[in-house]
Write a protein that holds these residues in place. Structure first.
Motif, PDB file in Angstrom:
ATOM      1  N   LEU A 175     -32.626  -7.820  12.233  1.00 34.97           N
ATOM      2  CA  LEU A 175     -32.921  -6.741  11.385  1.00 34.97           C
ATOM      3  C   LEU A 175     -33.790  -7.035   9.955  1.00 34.97           C
ATOM      4  CD1 LEU A 175     -29.111  -6.076  10.925  1.00 34.97           C
ATOM      5  CD2 LEU A 175     -30.539  -4.929  12.526  1.00 34.97           C
ATOM      6  N   ASP A 176     -34.380  -8.193  10.006  1.00 35.39           N
ATOM      7  CA  ASP A 176     -35.313  -8.719   9.036  1.00 35.39           C
ATOM      8  C   ASP A 176     -36.776  -8.083   9.393  1.00 35.39           C
ATOM      9  OD1 ASP A 176     -36.836  -9.735   7.164  1.00 35.39           O
ATOM     10  OD2 ASP A 176     -36.579 -11.642   7.368  1.00 35.39           O
ATOM     11  N   THR A 177     -37.025  -6.968   8.434  1.00 33.72           N
ATOM     12  CA  THR A 177     -38.581  -6.326   8.907  1.00 33.72           C
ATOM     13  C   THR A 177     -39.359  -7.679   8.605  1.00 33.72           C
ATOM     14  OG1 THR A 177     -38.636  -5.786   6.648  1.00 33.72           O
ATOM     15  CG2 THR A 177     -37.748  -4.153   8.043  1.00 33.72           C
ATOM     16  N   GLN A 178     -39.551  -8.480   8.023  1.00 31.78           N
ATOM     17  CA  GLN A 178     -40.394  -9.575   7.925  1.00 31.78           C
ATOM     18  C   GLN A 178     -40.814 -10.164   9.321  1.00 31.78           C
ATOM     19  OE1 GLN A 178     -39.425 -12.066   4.790  1.00 31.78           O
ATOM     20  NE2 GLN A 178     -40.803 -11.306   3.611  1.00 31.78           N
ATOM     21  N   ALA A 179     -39.566 -10.202  10.264  1.00 33.77           N
ATOM     22  CA  ALA A 179     -39.846 -10.829  11.350  1.00 33.77           C
ATOM     23  C   ALA A 179     -40.121 -10.078  12.639  1.00 33.77           C
ATOM     24  CB  ALA A 179     -38.339 -11.054  11.888  1.00 33.77           C
ATOM     25  N   LEU A 180     -40.839  -8.715  12.099  1.00 32.42           N
ATOM     26  CA  LEU A 180     -41.570  -7.873  13.182  1.00 32.42           C
ATOM     27  C   LEU A 180     -42.818  -8.277  13.252  1.00 32.42           C
ATOM     28  CD1 LEU A 180     -40.103  -4.347  12.020  1.00 32.42           C
ATOM     29  CD2 LEU A 180     -39.298  -5.769  13.957  1.00 32.42           C
ATOM     30  N   PRO A 181     -43.547  -8.804  14.327  1.00 29.33           N
ATOM     31  CA  PRO A 181     -44.753  -9.268  14.584  1.00 29.33           C
ATOM     32  C   PRO A 181     -45.892  -8.058  14.554  1.00 29.33           C
ATOM     33  CG  PRO A 181     -43.590  -9.007  16.784  1.00 29.33           C
ATOM     34  CD  PRO A 181     -42.838  -8.785  15.443  1.00 29.33           C
ATOM     35  N   ARG A 182     -47.083  -8.537  14.075  1.00 20.15           N
ATOM     36  CA  ARG A 182     -48.141  -7.551  14.147  1.00 20.15           C
ATOM     37  C   ARG A 182     -48.506  -7.176  15.508  1.00 20.15           C
ATOM     38  NH1 ARG A 182     -50.042  -6.835   9.102  1.00 20.15           N
ATOM     39  NH2 ARG A 182     -49.647  -8.125   7.544  1.00 20.15           N
ATOM     40  N   ASN A 183     -49.193  -5.988  15.855  1.00 19.67           N
ATOM     41  CA  ASN A 183     -49.513  -5.703  17.321  1.00 19.67           C
ATOM     42  C   ASN A 183     -50.396  -6.766  17.770  1.00 19.67           C
ATOM     43  OD1 ASN A 183     -48.320  -3.455  16.693  1.00 19.67           O
ATOM     44  ND2 ASN A 183     -50.270  -2.122  16.249  1.00 19.67           N
ATOM     45  N   HIS A 184     -51.361  -7.448  17.082  1.00 24.02           N
ATOM     46  CA  HIS A 184     -52.135  -8.528  17.660  1.00 24.02           C
ATOM     47  C   HIS A 184     -51.335  -9.777  18.397  1.00 24.02           C
ATOM     48  CE1 HIS A 184     -52.178 -11.576  14.817  1.00 24.02           C
ATOM     49  NE2 HIS A 184     -52.211 -10.532  13.822  1.00 24.02           N
ATOM     50  N   GLU A 185     -50.152  -9.833  17.681  1.00 27.23           N
ATOM     51  CA  GLU A 185     -49.285 -10.841  18.338  1.00 27.23           C
ATOM     52  C   GLU A 185     -48.380 -10.501  19.456  1.00 27.23           C
ATOM     53  OE1 GLU A 185     -46.983 -12.938  14.745  1.00 27.23           O
ATOM     54  OE2 GLU A 185     -47.488 -11.197  13.784  1.00 27.23           O
ATOM     55  N   ILE A 186     -48.106  -9.204  19.576  1.00 28.26           N
ATOM     56  CA  ILE A 186     -47.624  -8.672  20.832  1.00 28.26           C
ATOM     57  C   ILE A 186     -48.355  -8.769  21.844  1.00 28.26           C
ATOM     58  CG2 ILE A 186     -46.626  -6.721  21.913  1.00 28.26           C
ATOM     59  CD1 ILE A 186     -45.501  -5.859  19.032  1.00 28.26           C
ATOM     60  N   GLU A 187     -49.804  -8.363  21.526  1.00 27.62           N
ATOM     61  CA  GLU A 187     -50.931  -8.406  22.806  1.00 27.62           C
ATOM     62  C   GLU A 187     -51.020  -9.756  23.229  1.00 27.62           C
ATOM     63  OE1 GLU A 187     -55.346  -6.692  23.343  1.00 27.62           O
ATOM     64  OE2 GLU A 187     -54.906  -7.937  21.660  1.00 27.62           O
ATOM     65  N   GLN A 188     -50.958 -10.865  22.153  1.00 25.03           N
ATOM     66  CA  GLN A 188     -50.962 -12.101  22.713  1.00 25.03           C
ATOM     67  C   GLN A 188     -49.850 -12.443  23.574  1.00 25.03           C
ATOM     68  OE1 GLN A 188     -51.566 -14.746  19.627  1.00 25.03           O
ATOM     69  NE2 GLN A 188     -51.490 -16.665  20.930  1.00 25.03           N
ATOM     70  N   ALA A 189     -48.943 -12.145  23.313  1.00 19.91           N
ATOM     71  CA  ALA A 189     -47.437 -12.205  23.785  1.00 19.91           C
ATOM     72  C   ALA A 189     -47.487 -11.704  25.400  1.00 19.91           C
ATOM     73  CB  ALA A 189     -46.273 -11.915  23.261  1.00 19.91           C
ATOM     74  N   LEU A 190     -48.183 -10.388  25.444  1.00 22.24           N
ATOM     75  CA  LEU A 190     -48.068  -9.599  26.433  1.00 22.24           C
ATOM     76  C   LEU A 190     -49.195 -10.562  27.530  1.00 22.24           C
ATOM     77  CD1 LEU A 190     -47.801  -7.263  28.286  1.00 22.24           C
ATOM     78  CD2 LEU A 190     -49.472  -6.088  27.109  1.00 22.24           C
ATOM     79  N   ARG A 191     -50.347 -10.985  27.100  1.00 21.85           N
ATOM     80  CA  ARG A 191     -51.247 -11.826  27.946  1.00 21.85           C
ATOM     81  C   ARG A 191     -50.418 -12.740  28.570  1.00 21.85           C
ATOM     82  NH1 ARG A 191     -56.571  -9.847  27.512  1.00 21.85           N
ATOM     83  NH2 ARG A 191     -56.968  -8.604  25.834  1.00 21.85           N
ATOM     84  N   GLU A 192     -49.891 -13.573  27.714  1.00 23.75           N
ATOM     85  CA  GLU A 192     -49.053 -14.824  28.050  1.00 23.75           C
ATOM     86  C   GLU A 192     -47.907 -14.394  29.062  1.00 23.75           C
ATOM     87  OE1 GLU A 192     -48.149 -18.921  27.975  1.00 23.75           O
ATOM     88  OE2 GLU A 192     -50.011 -17.774  27.630  1.00 23.75           O
ATOM     89  N   HIS A 193     -47.202 -13.420  28.869  1.00 24.35           N
ATOM     90  CA  HIS A 193     -46.269 -12.689  29.695  1.00 24.35           C
ATOM     91  C   HIS A 193     -46.785 -12.781  31.323  1.00 24.35           C
ATOM     92  CE1 HIS A 193     -42.206 -10.978  30.894  1.00 24.35           C
ATOM     93  NE2 HIS A 193     -43.228 -10.137  31.670  1.00 24.35           N
ATOM     94  N   GLN A 194     -48.009 -12.062  31.295  1.00 23.45           N
ATOM     95  CA  GLN A 194     -48.785 -11.718  32.352  1.00 23.45           C
ATOM     96  C   GLN A 194     -49.205 -12.818  33.146  1.00 23.45           C
ATOM     97  OE1 GLN A 194     -51.574  -8.932  30.991  1.00 23.45           O
ATOM     98  NE2 GLN A 194     -50.167  -7.300  31.349  1.00 23.45           N
ATOM     99  N   ARG A 195     -49.571 -13.984  32.320  1.00 25.44           N
ATOM    100  CA  ARG A 195     -49.976 -15.056  32.987  1.00 25.44           C
ATOM    101  C   ARG A 195     -48.780 -15.941  33.389  1.00 25.44           C
ATOM    102  NH1 ARG A 195     -50.587 -20.533  32.032  1.00 25.44           N
ATOM    103  NH2 ARG A 195     -49.275 -20.414  30.119  1.00 25.44           N
ATOM    104  N   LEU A 196     -47.773 -15.990  32.939  1.00 22.41           N
ATOM    105  CA  LEU A 196     -46.763 -16.623  33.368  1.00 22.41           C
ATOM    106  C   LEU A 196     -46.083 -16.014  34.385  1.00 22.41           C
ATOM    107  CD1 LEU A 196     -45.240 -17.993  30.023  1.00 22.41           C
ATOM    108  CD2 LEU A 196     -46.500 -19.345  31.790  1.00 22.41           C
TER     109      LEU A 196
END
Length: 223
Positions: free
Chosen positions: A52-73
């Motif tokens: 629930l902590d809004t400080q724990a919401l990642p920025r869009n570029h962090e999600i994009e980086q995680a998406l690339r890693e998810h696709q790689r894995l």
């Protein structure tokens, strides 16, 4: 180390861990459920994880980086092929729509496209109806929507969007006035002018992909 400093460091580490967890879950939702809106994906991910902590919401570029890693894995075999299919379709569509000086944008250009991704193009005409008429005259039925884009940090505008499919690949055409070729709308990831690719750029990406495939096949044959 003072107790207060220890708690501060511990709290910071917890927030960073939660940001990573939310980014990874948002990437999974985008990859496996076809969610294409970064904000929606991270809110849904945080809800699923009970964060629930809004400080724990990642920025869009962090999600994009995680998406690339998810696709790689998890999609190392299928995702590159799906990307290439969509880039090939983009080249054909850009040739077909050359009168409207199309530019490729989004996941097909940046390399994160998957089975849920549309080929997103910006096309340019001072007569917004001209593009829809062109499609209808060539037997391409389309659905019309509107999309709000940020032109500057303080300015937004609505533009018509034409949706259709060709050979099971969805297409998404945003119709912009011709003077919008000079300044791209702001990207949803980093709020910088959106990357847009000319036909030659997309063809070069395809050529590079094919060369990489050939080199991998050659290396495998020589083992």
């Amino acid at each position: 180390m003072a107790r207060g400093e220890h708690h501060r460091i511990h709290a910071h580490d917890r927030v960073q861990r939660n940001r990573l967890r939310v980014a990874q879950e948002a990437a999974r939702l985008m990859s496996e459920h076809g969610i294409r809106d970064f904000h929606r994906a991270k809110l849904k991910a945080a809800e699923r994880l009970g964060i629930l902590d809004t400080q724990a919401l990642p920025r869009n570029h962090e999600i994009e980086q995680a998406l690339r890693e998810h696709q790689r894995l998890f999609h190392a075999e299928s995702q590159p092929q799906l990307l290439r299919q969509r880039r090939e379709a983009a080249v054909e569509a850009m040739r077909f729509l050359r009168a409207f000086e199309p530019r490729l944008v989004g996941a097909v250009l940046d390399g994160t496209a998957d089975a849920h991704s549309a080929v997103c193009l910006h096309v340019f005409s001072d007569d917004a109806e001209a593009v829809a008429l062109f499609l209808r005259e060539h037997g391409v039925p389309c659905e019309t929507q509107t999309r709000r884009l940020r032109i500057t940090r303080d300015t937004q505008a609505d533009y018509p969007v034409l949706l259709f499919a060709a050979e099971a690949i969805p297409f998404d055409l945003t119709v912009l006035p011709r003077d919008a070729m000079r300044q791209a709308p702001l990207d949803r990831i980093d709020e910088k002018p959106m990357r847009r690719g000319h036909l030659a750029t997309v063809q070069a990406l395809l050529d590079a992909h094919e060369n990489a495939d050939f080199e991998r096949q050659l290396a495998a044959a020589l083992r």
